[in-house]
Structure formats: C-alpha cells, structure tokens
Design a protein around this motif. Structure first.
Motif, mmCIF file in Angstrom:
data_model
loop_
_atom_site.group_PDB
_atom_site.id
_atom_site.type_symbol
_atom_site.label_atom_id
_atom_site.label_comp_id
_atom_site.label_asym_id
_atom_site.label_seq_id
_atom_site.Cartn_x
_atom_site.Cartn_y
_atom_site.Cartn_z
ATOM 1 N N GLU A 196 1.958 22.262 20.422
ATOM 2 C CA GLU A 196 2.746 21.754 21.540
ATOM 3 C C GLU A 196 4.012 22.580 21.747
ATOM 4 O OE1 GLU A 196 2.960 17.608 20.677
ATOM 5 O OE2 GLU A 196 0.797 17.436 21.064
ATOM 6 N N ARG A 197 4.378 23.360 20.728
ATOM 7 C CA ARG A 197 5.566 24.199 20.903
ATOM 8 C C ARG A 197 5.381 25.215 22.022
ATOM 9 N NH1 ARG A 197 2.946 25.815 16.109
ATOM 10 N NH2 ARG A 197 2.869 28.023 15.545
ATOM 11 N N TYR A 198 4.115 25.496 22.365
ATOM 12 C CA TYR A 198 3.882 26.409 23.494
ATOM 13 C C TYR A 198 3.277 25.687 24.692
ATOM 14 C CZ TYR A 198 4.598 29.824 19.814
ATOM 15 O OH TYR A 198 5.129 30.542 18.774
ATOM 16 N N GLY A 199 3.270 24.371 24.597
ATOM 17 C CA GLY A 199 2.544 23.577 25.587
ATOM 18 C C GLY A 199 3.170 23.548 26.975
ATOM 19 N N LEU A 214 4.680 35.744 19.970
ATOM 20 C CA LEU A 214 4.472 34.377 19.489
ATOM 21 C C LEU A 214 3.910 34.330 18.063
ATOM 22 C CD1 LEU A 214 2.851 32.698 22.624
ATOM 23 C CD2 LEU A 214 5.269 33.094 22.129
ATOM 24 N N ASP A 215 4.502 33.459 17.300
ATOM 25 C CA ASP A 215 4.014 33.198 15.950
ATOM 26 C C ASP A 215 2.960 32.101 16.059
ATOM 27 O OD1 ASP A 215 3.634 32.478 13.326
ATOM 28 O OD2 ASP A 215 5.723 32.848 12.790
ATOM 29 N N LEU A 216 1.703 32.428 15.793
ATOM 30 C CA LEU A 216 0.635 31.444 16.007
ATOM 31 C C LEU A 216 0.184 30.773 14.715
ATOM 32 C CD1 LEU A 216 -1.508 33.294 18.698
ATOM 33 C CD2 LEU A 216 0.450 31.779 18.995
ATOM 34 N N LYS A 217 1.030 30.827 13.733
ATOM 35 C CA LYS A 217 0.677 30.177 12.471
ATOM 36 C C LYS A 217 0.464 28.684 12.690
ATOM 37 C CE LYS A 217 3.051 31.348 8.680
ATOM 38 N NZ LYS A 217 2.109 32.391 8.384
ATOM 39 N N PHE A 218 -0.529 28.156 11.988
ATOM 40 C CA PHE A 218 -0.792 26.714 12.066
ATOM 41 C C PHE A 218 0.249 25.969 11.235
ATOM 42 C CE2 PHE A 218 -2.674 22.831 10.389
ATOM 43 C CZ PHE A 218 -3.133 22.235 11.550
ATOM 44 N N TYR A 225 -5.397 29.138 20.495
ATOM 45 C CA TYR A 225 -6.194 29.686 21.601
ATOM 46 C C TYR A 225 -6.385 28.634 22.684
ATOM 47 C CZ TYR A 225 -10.865 30.267 23.689
ATOM 48 O OH TYR A 225 -11.945 30.287 24.534
ATOM 49 N N ASP A 226 -6.691 27.423 22.250
ATOM 50 C CA ASP A 226 -6.980 26.345 23.182
ATOM 51 C C ASP A 226 -5.762 26.006 24.045
ATOM 52 O OD1 ASP A 226 -9.121 24.762 23.987
ATOM 53 O OD2 ASP A 226 -8.239 22.995 23.023
ATOM 54 N N THR A 227 -4.596 25.976 23.405
ATOM 55 C CA THR A 227 -3.388 25.661 24.156
ATOM 56 C C THR A 227 -2.992 26.826 25.069
ATOM 57 O OG1 THR A 227 -2.570 24.197 22.431
ATOM 58 C CG2 THR A 227 -0.933 25.069 23.943
ATOM 59 N N LEU A 228 -3.000 28.036 24.525
ATOM 60 C CA LEU A 228 -2.525 29.187 25.307
ATOM 61 C C LEU A 228 -3.410 29.463 26.526
ATOM 62 C CD1 LEU A 228 -1.328 31.491 22.406
ATOM 63 C CD2 LEU A 228 0.099 30.386 24.149
ATOM 64 N N LYS A 229 -4.700 29.164 26.370
ATOM 65 C CA LYS A 229 -5.630 29.318 27.486
ATOM 66 C C LYS A 229 -5.144 28.568 28.723
ATOM 67 C CE LYS A 229 -9.693 27.602 26.813
ATOM 68 N NZ LYS A 229 -11.051 27.245 26.400
ATOM 69 N N SER A 230 -4.519 27.424 28.460
ATOM 70 C CA SER A 230 -4.078 26.591 29.584
ATOM 71 C C SER A 230 -2.675 26.967 30.061
ATOM 72 C CB SER A 230 -4.104 25.120 29.170
ATOM 73 O OG SER A 230 -3.061 24.871 28.250
ATOM 74 N N ARG A 231 -2.030 27.924 29.397
ATOM 75 C CA ARG A 231 -0.665 28.294 29.791
ATOM 76 C C ARG A 231 -0.625 29.535 30.664
ATOM 77 N NH1 ARG A 231 0.616 23.990 30.114
ATOM 78 N NH2 ARG A 231 2.529 24.881 30.920
ATOM 79 N N PRO A 237 6.929 43.208 38.714
ATOM 80 C CA PRO A 237 8.246 42.767 38.266
ATOM 81 C C PRO A 237 8.351 41.248 38.159
ATOM 82 C CG PRO A 237 8.459 44.423 39.990
ATOM 83 C CD PRO A 237 7.002 44.079 39.896
ATOM 84 N N GLY A 238 9.024 40.804 37.109
ATOM 85 C CA GLY A 238 9.288 39.380 36.953
ATOM 86 C C GLY A 238 8.162 38.602 36.293
ATOM 87 N N THR A 239 7.074 39.278 35.911
ATOM 88 C CA THR A 239 5.960 38.532 35.304
ATOM 89 C C THR A 239 6.250 38.255 33.832
ATOM 90 O OG1 THR A 239 4.865 40.677 35.084
ATOM 91 C CG2 THR A 239 4.126 39.242 36.860
ATOM 92 N N ARG A 240 5.529 37.275 33.287
ATOM 93 C CA ARG A 240 5.798 36.855 31.911
ATOM 94 C C ARG A 240 4.511 36.804 31.098
ATOM 95 N NH1 ARG A 240 9.544 31.821 29.906
ATOM 96 N NH2 ARG A 240 9.414 32.362 27.701
ATOM 97 N N TRP A 241 4.528 37.469 29.987
ATOM 98 C CA TRP A 241 3.336 37.641 29.165
ATOM 99 C C TRP A 241 3.629 37.290 27.725
ATOM 100 C CZ3 TRP A 241 -0.649 39.635 32.260
ATOM 101 C CH2 TRP A 241 -0.248 40.160 33.492
ATOM 102 N N PHE A 242 2.561 37.177 26.923
ATOM 103 C CA PHE A 242 2.805 36.994 25.489
ATOM 104 C C PHE A 242 1.861 37.865 24.671
ATOM 105 C CE2 PHE A 242 -0.477 33.796 26.397
ATOM 106 C CZ PHE A 242 -1.393 34.028 25.382
ATOM 107 N N ILE A 243 2.308 38.172 23.462
ATOM 108 C CA ILE A 243 1.418 38.720 22.430
ATOM 109 C C ILE A 243 1.541 37.750 21.267
ATOM 110 C CG2 ILE A 243 0.801 40.665 20.945
ATOM 111 C CD1 ILE A 243 2.596 42.462 22.588
#
Ligand SMILES: Nc1ncnc2c1ncn2[C@@H]1O[C@H](COP(=O)(O)OP(=O)(O)O)[C@@H](O)[C@H]1O
Ligand SMILES: [Mg+2]
Length: 471
Positions: free
Chosen positions: A147-150, A135-139, A170-176, A78-84
């Motif tokens: 940075e919008r997900y930073g 998440l919309d991962l369009k470049f 991928y590079d940014t989300l890896k660190s999130r 409960p309370g966890t946060r994920w993304f697709i």
C-alpha cells in the motif's frame, strides 16, 4: 530535414529518433546489431503491450535496455513519471543505477546538464520535469499489499529482476501505471519486467503461458540469452560456461525456467522427474490417499497405491463431498483396499468424507507428528504435514516412489508442486517445517492438491499397523 538536424545537439536527434521508433543508434555498435534489444524497444513503445517481460538469462542486455527506454522516454516526454523497482534498493543503486550511468554516458545524457539524483528520496529528476523513482520492493509483513505505493501515479515503470520480487509488488504497481500524462502523449500505461528464470509469479504470468502459446495480446515475453547480445565481453560467456552448479548454469546460461535454484527445496529436480519412470519400485500393501476440495480449490484428488507405487490418480472436479466419498468406496472395492488403509485429509470440508467413510483415517495437517522410533528426527517437526513431507522428500530423492500417470498436464502440475516443498523457518524455533500452504498457493496460483495427496501416503509409513495380540 537532415540539414536542420545538423544544428541541434546530438541528444535531441537521439530523442527524435526514439520518438519515431528508429532505434538503430541504441542497438547498433561497431557495425553489430542486437536484434532482440531492438525488438524489445519496439514492444516497449507499441500501442498494445501492457506487460512485457524480457530476458530470462544473464547478459542478454536486460538492464541496458530498461535504462535506454526510461532515459529516452523521460527526455522525449517532459513531465512524465516513471519507476525502477527492485527487491532491494541497495542493489538497485549498486547495479542498475550503474548501468543507468553508463547508458547516459554512452548517449551523451550528462548528469547536471540533464538530470540530478536525489539521494535522500532516491529519485532521478530530469530538468524537463520528468522523474524516475527508485523503489524498494522488499516484502515487509506490515505492508503485504504494498500500500506504500498504492496511491502514486506513474506513466510507466520497470521491475528489475522480477524473479526476486514479491507478487504483491507487481500486482500493485500494475495498477499504478497509465496514470500520469499518458493521454497527453498517447503512451500506454506499461510495466516492463526484466528477469532471470525463477519459479515465482514470473513463471506463472509470463513463462508458462508463453511456452504454451497462450499469452494474451497485451502481455509479451521475449527471451534474450547472452548469445543474443553481440556487445558482450567474450570473457562473460566463458564465465557462464564454467559455472559448475548445474541448476545455476541451466538458468543463467540457457534460460531454463524449469530449473529452480532454491537451496531450501527438499527434493531434487531430477529425482522429481524420475518418479514417473521408477517402474522398478516394488509392489506392497494397497492404500488410498485423498485430498478433498475446499476453499480455494474445487478439485478433489484420490491416489491409489500399491506399496510405494501410485497405480491410479483420480481427479474429481466440482463434486459434492458425499459423492467423492461414494467414489472412494467404489475404488476401494475395485482394488480390495480395507478402510483402515484409507487416509483422507480432515481439515475443512474433508471431515465430512472422513465421517462418511467410517473407519478410515483423518489426516490433520497441523496435528502433532507421529511418534515413530524409525524416524530419528520426529521430535523436531512442527506438525504432521511437515513430518510427512520430509519423509516423502527422502523417498523421492532415493527413487523409492513411482507414479503411474499418462496425463502430461497432471505430471507437470504434480512436479511443480513438489518443487515448492521447501524448508521454512518462520519462527526460528528449530522445528522442521515446510513452506506453509498459503505461501505455496501464492507462488503457484493454485492449491497443491496433487503433492498433498502424495504426501499423505507417508502417514502409513509412520503409523505402525495395529496388531492385536490374543493371550
Ligand atoms: N546497446 C548496447 N550498446 C552497448 N553495450 C551494450 C548494449 N546493450 C548491452 N550492452 C552491454 O552488454 C552487457 C550486458 O548488458 P546488461 O544490460 O548488463 O545485461 P543483463 O542485465 O541482461 O545481465 C553489458 O556489458 C552492457 O554494457
Ligand atoms: Mg542486469
């Protein structure tokens, strides 16, 4: 225990089994078991793997697996946060979200009872406080580093169709990931990547090291083809079998990563492979082409030509440019090649070599195309480099180039680089241009030194030899 379990609703039993890593209910149907899917759920819940790529072909149950993982994790913790995340939010909703609904239905996780969808901000809110962001991962050029997900903190997440997604995402989300309640529940911050074969970062980060047996412990790749999926509709396999496009079939049915399906590629995959066996290419005048180490690369490459045959490739690592110039001199004398038959790239530090080899040609990538009546398209090239790459592509597709090279790693590097020679239409100005080096570097993770050296040979095809007439 069994008696206790009888009194709780079915979904709670499923969640409990998931937490205990007993995945049978999720991977067995009608007495058949999807072994790869089970294996992937083990990896998604282990204490070691931080990045996990799954799939590599159509119909392997990529989307189903991702949805099971997230639905169960949301309910279990409960309370966890994920993304697709996916390259396009529209497709995430049209396809992945539909699988999500099917998975929920299959395991009795009813909408309204367990979760709601927020269609304005695109997230799935579970009633126990867990949440999945879509998440919309369009470049977008104004946000090249995502940075919008930073600054968002996630427990973990899933990139769907990694082959379509830009490296920066991928590079940014890896660190999130690993930043939201992971300690509380003892969960590893993990990124799950589902993918079809594609020559982008997925190839470099997962496929290549996987094939070479060099994946680090915290990174895994599990290949699942449609044949591994016992739940697939038989018609689905027939459809894949009947694909006529060779490249598409190789990728989607056989999971072949070494094929590229980019329509913009200038050279055919098979023709590129053929350059190493085109022994029949006739001999001719001798030339030297050289690409000199610069920023982002510490390797200089020199090719010796006899007609359109590369007879020797030399690679010099971490060598001063003056020393490279000496080496070129040695090669020149060994083969008897005049200075006027030598071309060296003149951008950046290569200029120093051009100065030292006084009398050779300097190749400036961005200079104007060469006026040559044989080349019909010449007015339309963006620059000399694009002109030469277009010409090289024509020669390679026509099997007019031979490269003698016994070093298999070098062959692979050159082939990979040639596959990245693609049409590029950034300015929409109708000028023929190839994909800029900056983008190629990002895709390959290195500078295309071998293909550039090969390309420069076209300079001599375009430039008519000076003939002095004496009256
Ligand atoms: N555990 C499962 N139980 C039932 N059906 C499954 C399961 N896993 C996969 N499937 C079915 O297999 C098919 C392909 O799965 P999908 O996840 O869409 O594949 P991919 O995303 O790899 O193309 C779908 O029809 C899906 O319903
Ligand atoms: Mg899918």
């Amino acid at each position: 225990m069994a008696n206790d379990l009888l009194h709780i609703p079915r979904i709670d039993i499923l969640v409990e089994l998931f937490k205990r890593r007993r995945f049978d209910p999720f991977v067995i149907k009608d007495g058949k078991k999807h072994l790869k899917q089970e294996q992937s759920l083990f990896i998604l819940t282990d204490k070691e793997t931080k990045e996990f790529a799954y799939g590599g072909a159509a119909g392997g149950a990529k989307s189903w697996t991702g949805c099971v993982w997230l639905v169960m994790a949301c309910l279990a913790y409960p309370g966890t946060r994920w993304f697709i995340g996916r390259e396009e939010l529209k497709r995430l909703r049209a396809s992945t979200y539909q699988t999500f609904l099917k998975v929920c239905k299959a395991y009795g996780v009813n909408k309204d009872n367990h979760w709601d969808y927020n269609g304005q901000d695109h997230f799935i809110q579970f009633h126990n406080g867990s949440r999945i962001d879509m998440l919309d991962l369009k470049f977008v050029p104004r946000d090249p580093y995502y940075e919008r997900y930073g600054s968002v903190e996630y427990t973990g997440g899933w990139i769907e169709e990694g082959g379509e997604v830009n490296f920066g995402a991928y590079d940014t989300l890896k660190s999130r990931v690993g930043r939201h309640l992971n300690d509380k529940y003892g969960l590893l911050g993990r990124i799950f990547v589902t993918l079809n074969p594609k020559k982008n970062w997925c190839h470099t980060v997962f496929w290549k090291p996987f094939k070479a047996g060099q994946l680090p412990d915290k990174v895994k790749f599990l290949q699942a083809l449609v044949q591994d999926n016992p739940f697939i509709d038989p018609g689905y396999i027939d459809n894949l079998m009947s694909i006529t496009d060779k490249v598409k079939k190789q990728r989607l049915l056989y999971g072949n990563f070494d094929y590229d399906d980019d329509d913009n590629a200038l050279m055919e995959y098979d023709s590129i492979n053929d350059i190493f066996t085109n022994e029949f290419v006739v001999e001719g005048k001798k030339y030297i082409t050289a690409d000199i180490a610069r920023f982002g690369s510490d390797k200089s490459v020199v090719m010796v030509w006899n007609g359109l045959r590369v007879v020797e490739i030399r690679k010099f690592e971490k060598m001063r440019t003056t020393k490279v110039a000496d080496e070129i001199e040695k090669i020149r004398n060994k083969y008897g090649i005049p200075l006027s038959h030598v071309v060296v790239d003149e951008d950046g530090v290569g200029g120093g070599v051009v100065d030292k080899l006084d009398g050779c040609h300097g190749f400036v990538n961005n200079s104007a195309p060469i006026d040559n009546p044989q080349d019909q398209q010449q007015q339309n090239y963006k620059n000399l480099k694009s002109q030469c790459y277009y010409m090289l592509a024509e020669r390679i597709n026509d099997h007019k180039i031979f490269v003698r090279c016994d070093d298999y790693e070098m062959r692979e590097l050159l082939s990979e680089e040639l596959e990245q020679v693609k049409k590029w239409d950034a300015d929409n100005d109708k000028k023929l241009e190839v994909m800029p080096k900056k983008v190629v570097k990002e895709l390959l993770g290195r500078s295309p030194d071998y293909s550039d050296t090969l390309m420069m040979r076209m300079f001599f095809e375009l430039k008519p030899e000076q003939r002095w007439q004496i009256f």
